[in-house]
Every structure is written in structure tokens, then in C-alpha cells.
Design a protein around this motif. Sequence first.
Motif, mmCIF file in Angstrom:
data_model
loop_
_atom_site.group_PDB
_atom_site.id
_atom_site.type_symbol
_atom_site.label_atom_id
_atom_site.label_comp_id
_atom_site.label_asym_id
_atom_site.label_seq_id
_atom_site.Cartn_x
_atom_site.Cartn_y
_atom_site.Cartn_z
ATOM 1 N N UNK A 72 0.816 -1.215 0.000
ATOM 2 C CA UNK A 72 0.000 0.000 0.000
ATOM 3 C C UNK A 72 0.850 1.265 0.000
ATOM 4 N N UNK A 73 0.244 2.342 -0.444
ATOM 5 C CA UNK A 73 0.878 3.656 -0.327
ATOM 6 C C UNK A 73 0.688 4.130 1.109
ATOM 7 N N UNK A 74 1.764 4.523 1.766
ATOM 8 C CA UNK A 74 1.690 4.947 3.166
ATOM 9 C C UNK A 74 2.314 6.324 3.334
ATOM 10 N N UNK A 75 2.048 6.926 4.480
ATOM 11 C CA UNK A 75 2.644 8.220 4.782
ATOM 12 C C UNK A 75 4.097 8.015 5.211
ATOM 13 N N UNK A 76 4.935 9.052 5.051
ATOM 14 C CA UNK A 76 6.355 8.921 5.419
ATOM 15 C C UNK A 76 6.585 8.604 6.888
ATOM 16 N N UNK A 77 5.595 8.886 7.728
ATOM 17 C CA UNK A 77 5.765 8.680 9.165
ATOM 18 C C UNK A 77 5.216 7.328 9.640
ATOM 19 N N UNK A 78 4.633 6.557 8.720
ATOM 20 C CA UNK A 78 4.017 5.286 9.122
ATOM 21 C C UNK A 78 5.011 4.134 9.041
ATOM 22 N N UNK A 79 4.992 3.287 10.039
ATOM 23 C CA UNK A 79 5.793 2.068 10.031
ATOM 24 C C UNK A 79 4.856 0.875 10.062
ATOM 25 N N UNK A 80 5.015 -0.025 9.116
ATOM 26 C CA UNK A 80 4.222 -1.242 9.052
ATOM 27 C C UNK A 80 5.025 -2.408 9.627
ATOM 28 N N UNK A 81 4.335 -3.403 10.119
ATOM 29 C CA UNK A 81 4.987 -4.664 10.476
ATOM 30 C C UNK A 81 4.305 -5.759 9.666
ATOM 31 N N UNK A 82 5.031 -6.271 8.684
ATOM 32 C CA UNK A 82 4.504 -7.248 7.732
ATOM 33 C C UNK A 82 5.132 -8.601 7.972
ATOM 34 N N UNK A 83 4.316 -9.645 7.936
ATOM 35 C CA UNK A 83 4.826 -11.006 8.022
ATOM 36 C C UNK A 83 4.352 -11.816 6.829
ATOM 37 N N UNK A 84 5.275 -12.616 6.253
ATOM 38 C CA UNK A 84 4.906 -13.542 5.191
ATOM 39 C C UNK A 84 5.420 -14.935 5.550
ATOM 40 N N UNK A 85 4.684 -15.941 5.111
ATOM 41 C CA UNK A 85 5.091 -17.332 5.235
ATOM 42 C C UNK A 85 5.100 -17.969 3.855
#
Length: 221
Positions: A205-218
Motif C-alpha cells: 500500500x501507499x503509506x505516509x512517510x511517518x508510518x511504520x508497518x509490520x509485515x509477516x509472510x510465510x
Amino acid sequence: MNQATAHHLTTIENTNCSSMATQPTVFTDIYQDHINIAVWQRNLTLELTQEVALFLEQNPTFRKAISLSPETALAELDLATQRKLPKPLLENIAQLVDMFCCLFDINEVGLRLTALNSAMCPRFHVDHIPCRLVTTFHGTASQWLPNDKVDRTKLGHGNNGLPDDASGLYQQESDIAQLSCGDVALFKGEAWAGNENLGIVHRSPVTSPTETRLLMTLDFC
């Protein structure tokens, strides 16, 4: 047929390539030929949400890739991350590892857990894999295009150098579907037997410069 089952079947029929439900039993639908994304729509607990937010504040560049077996996933991941991960997150991940291995009858998975401050894969694409589990523990979640909303000839070099929103890959912004934070999705890829040219089309996704995502893939090992 109970009401929940009826609603589940209606969801499948109406969305063509997707199956969504509030129970993890929806994952078995990925074995249906016409389904290339199965989504368990779940809400994360307040404790887990708060613990993950605090973890990201303290570890904004965290990245870990590791192979795990379901029997020892919690202990192995705890040790490999130097006991940095909060317990609710460890337990949640271990549960998903067990479910993924059980669903596909495999003994080991490849896990990636990544803190992201920018889009990892900003353009729509398909993956040349059998199937991948994707979930976002914090921040904005992944986007995808239903089969009947995408012109696959515009993927990759077919875009003629144009951005996705101008290439003809899709017609309007409302064609883009999006997961919610906490949702657990199975993305069927091009390498799934019989799924050539039907892998789920998706992007970060497009996010703001201040956003931090935590993504997990298996992934399959």
C-alpha cells in the motif's frame, strides 16, 4: 446450512476469485480452482496491538528471515530474535506457522518479519510461487485486484513505462481491494498447479512517510 455458512458461500460467488470469512476455516477455500485469495478477517487483540506498536518504536528497522517448524516455532523465533519480540506476537506467529503447515501438509516454512517505512513492492505484480501467507500486524495492509478488474497484459513490461493508474491495468481506484490490519490472507501464485496466468495481482500500500508497518509472510521452504 447455517447463516454463517450461507454468508460465506455468497461472498465467494459475488467476488469471483476471493473468499473471505471471520473464521480461519476459510483457508481451505484456497484449494478451489477459481479462488486465488482466501482471507481470514480477524481483529487483533488490544494487548497485541499495543505491544507491537511499542516494539516498532524501539525497533523501527527490524528485519528477520528464518525457517521454522511448527513444533518449535515459538522457541526458535524467540531465540533467533534475541527475545526482542513481545510474547503475544510470538504466540500469534507460532499459531499461524502451525496453521500454514497443517493446511499444506508441510514440515517447515520460510518466515519473513519486516518493519517497513516505505512500500516494499509499490507496483501491482504477481508472484511466481505456489502460495504465500500475508498479514500486517501494524499499519496499512496490502492491496489486490480481483480477476475481473485487471488487464494482465499491462503487468510488467506491458505497462509501456506508465504507472499502474495510467497503464490500463485497472480502470478506476474503486477496483482496488484492500486487506485490513490483522487480516490473514493466502495469496495463490503463478506456480500453483493449474494457476498459470491467474496468480493474485497485488502490491504494497501507499503509506505516509511517518508510518511504520509490520509485515509477516510465510512461504513454502
